[in-house]
Write a protein that holds these residues in place. Sequence first.
Motif, PDB file in Angstrom:
ATOM      1  N   LEU A  69      -4.016  -2.735   1.963  1.00 49.18           N
ATOM      2  CA  LEU A  69      -3.533  -3.539   0.836  1.00 49.18           C
ATOM      3  C   LEU A  69      -4.417  -4.765   0.628  1.00 49.18           C
ATOM      4  N   ALA A  70      -4.743  -5.439   1.714  1.00 49.58           N
ATOM      5  CA  ALA A  70      -5.611  -6.610   1.607  1.00 49.58           C
ATOM      6  C   ALA A  70      -6.982  -6.217   1.073  1.00 49.58           C
ATOM      7  N   ALA A  71      -7.470  -5.036   1.477  1.00 48.88           N
ATOM      8  CA  ALA A  71      -8.784  -4.580   1.033  1.00 48.88           C
ATOM      9  C   ALA A  71      -8.815  -4.310  -0.467  1.00 48.88           C
ATOM     10  N   HIS A  72      -7.647  -3.984  -1.033  1.00 47.30           N
ATOM     11  CA  HIS A  72      -7.554  -3.729  -2.471  1.00 47.30           C
ATOM     12  C   HIS A  72      -6.900  -4.897  -3.216  1.00 47.30           C
ATOM     13  N   TRP A  73      -6.713  -6.014  -2.533  1.00 45.95           N
ATOM     14  CA  TRP A  73      -6.119  -7.217  -3.130  1.00 45.95           C
ATOM     15  C   TRP A  73      -4.758  -6.904  -3.767  1.00 45.95           C
ATOM     16  N   ILE A  74      -3.938  -6.169  -3.039  1.00 44.86           N
ATOM     17  CA  ILE A  74      -2.593  -5.830  -3.506  1.00 44.86           C
ATOM     18  C   ILE A  74      -1.595  -6.769  -2.833  1.00 44.86           C
ATOM     19  N   PRO A  75      -0.741  -7.435  -3.599  1.00 46.94           N
ATOM     20  CA  PRO A  75       0.241  -8.355  -3.018  1.00 46.94           C
ATOM     21  C   PRO A  75       1.080  -7.677  -1.938  1.00 46.94           C
ATOM     22  N   MET A  76       1.389  -8.423  -0.882  1.00 51.48           N
ATOM     23  CA  MET A  76       2.096  -7.859   0.261  1.00 51.48           C
ATOM     24  C   MET A  76       3.615  -7.884   0.104  1.00 51.48           C
ATOM     25  N   ASP A  77       4.117  -8.636  -0.860  1.00 50.06           N
ATOM     26  CA  ASP A  77       5.561  -8.765  -1.042  1.00 50.06           C
ATOM     27  C   ASP A  77       6.133  -7.468  -1.626  1.00 50.06           C
TER      28      ASP A  77
ATOM     29  N   PRO B 221       3.859   1.276   0.889  1.00 48.60           N
ATOM     30  CA  PRO B 221       4.106   1.017   2.314  1.00 48.60           C
ATOM     31  C   PRO B 221       3.629   2.151   3.217  1.00 48.60           C
ATOM     32  N   LYS B 222       3.675   3.376   2.706  1.00 49.89           N
ATOM     33  CA  LYS B 222       3.214   4.517   3.504  1.00 49.89           C
ATOM     34  C   LYS B 222       1.733   4.380   3.828  1.00 49.89           C
ATOM     35  N   TYR B 223       0.933   4.023   2.817  1.00 53.92           N
ATOM     36  CA  TYR B 223      -0.508   3.930   3.042  1.00 53.92           C
ATOM     37  C   TYR B 223      -0.883   2.708   3.870  1.00 53.92           C
ATOM     38  N   GLU B 224      -0.117   1.651   3.759  1.00 55.75           N
ATOM     39  CA  GLU B 224      -0.379   0.491   4.610  1.00 55.75           C
ATOM     40  C   GLU B 224      -0.070   0.830   6.067  1.00 55.75           C
ATOM     41  N   GLU B 225       0.961   1.650   6.282  1.00 57.05           N
ATOM     42  CA  GLU B 225       1.306   2.066   7.643  1.00 57.05           C
ATOM     43  C   GLU B 225       0.237   2.985   8.221  1.00 57.05           C
ATOM     44  N   LEU B 226      -0.276   3.902   7.385  1.00 60.67           N
ATOM     45  CA  LEU B 226      -1.298   4.839   7.850  1.00 60.67           C
ATOM     46  C   LEU B 226      -2.659   4.166   8.011  1.00 60.67           C
ATOM     47  N   HIS B 227      -2.931   3.182   7.143  1.00 63.58           N
ATOM     48  CA  HIS B 227      -4.239   2.518   7.151  1.00 63.58           C
ATOM     49  C   HIS B 227      -4.020   1.005   7.104  1.00 63.58           C
ATOM     50  N   PRO B 228      -3.692   0.390   8.223  1.00 69.18           N
ATOM     51  CA  PRO B 228      -3.429  -1.057   8.240  1.00 69.18           C
ATOM     52  C   PRO B 228      -4.579  -1.852   7.627  1.00 69.18           C
TER      53      PRO B 228
END
Length: 228
Positions: free
Chosen positions: A63-71, A53-60
């Motif tokens: 997660l999608a760019a790395h195909w990582i589930p959002m749940d 979650p920290k990296y998704e907050e810093l770099h919106p």
Amino acid sequence: MHAGLELHHIFPKNLLYKAGYSRPEVNSLANFTFLTKATNIEVTNRDPLEYIPKYEELHPGVLAAHWIPMDPELWRIENYLEFLAERRKLLAAAANSFLDELAGGMGPDIEVGPPVIGDRASGIAVDLGEDDESRVVTDCRDWVVERGLAEGVENYELVDEESGEALAIFDLAWPEGVQLELTEPVALLLNEPQEVGQAAAAYGFRFFTTVEALKAYVESEVLEAEAA
């Protein structure tokens, strides 16, 4: 692979082994992505529930760019297998989309078959080779035994003798040497972070990061000395 990128376990190996997951599960292709060296070092051995979650907050959008589930529930260690299943679906969808784009750019006379990765095939196609590292480790262990030396311990747990705390997991280790009590402790560390190597060195292990290097050590420093 780009020179500035490194292969990264999304769920750290040490955390998964401590939780009881098997080597094929730990090294599933769905648990890998590519990161810069600096980022790989920064997130090494950190719980995904903490760093994702920290990296998704810093770099919106990362997660999608790395195909990582959002749940977020899938970022928990206890839900690791569910994470793998969901990420396989995302990887399969991305692969199919890519194949569709390729098909769209082909000439009209070229017949294009169905996507090679689908709902039923995704488990097979995405998981091909997920236990390659396991086979490499086992083959290395057997190679040493075939030369009349000691059998190494796979998934060796390095434990602090005073506190009993588990410090690291080595892919393969000879804590009493490949010649029992005659040679130094040895470990094979494949795709491990720097901290694992530091722990091995601190506890007197001579470690190797490739099978080739370990075999060269056995042949040149153990077998030749034995024959002399």
